[in-house]
Scaffold this motif. Sequence first.
Motif: not given
Length: 158
Positions: A14-25, A52-59
Amino acid sequence: MQKILRIALVVTTCLVIGYLSSLVTKESIISWYPTINKPVFNPPNWIFAPVWTILYVMMGVAGGMIWNKLETDQENVKKAFTFFIIQLGLNALWSYLFFGLHNPFLALIEIILLWLMIFETYNQFKKIDKIAAYLLLPYLAWVSFATILNASIWWLNR
């Protein structure tokens, strides 16, 4: 130990997906996003990364908890995890549509679908492990807010 490793693997994913999404952002936050009209309730940019970091960890913890039930409830776990993976993919896609393509309307359509998939993931998780399901509620709340924000940005910039 295997249970902790499963949770850690899903959290990391989840954190990697979030990080990759942040590259576009990242680039659009500097170049495009400041130039568009935003509603008065638009949060400051710095709030998004920690939330988002907290949400990705919880997810991830929730997903790992469900994965840990595979031996006892295989059919329901597979179904629930399918929805989990779909919503995670849609989560990443939203960043590309909104920030990558600069298309708030397409992102709005997609975030509604994302919200529905999160809600269904919550419903599926609830059948297996109520605590795992409850861990998704802040995510669902944040995406509800993000949907309103996305709709407002689209409306103000159409």
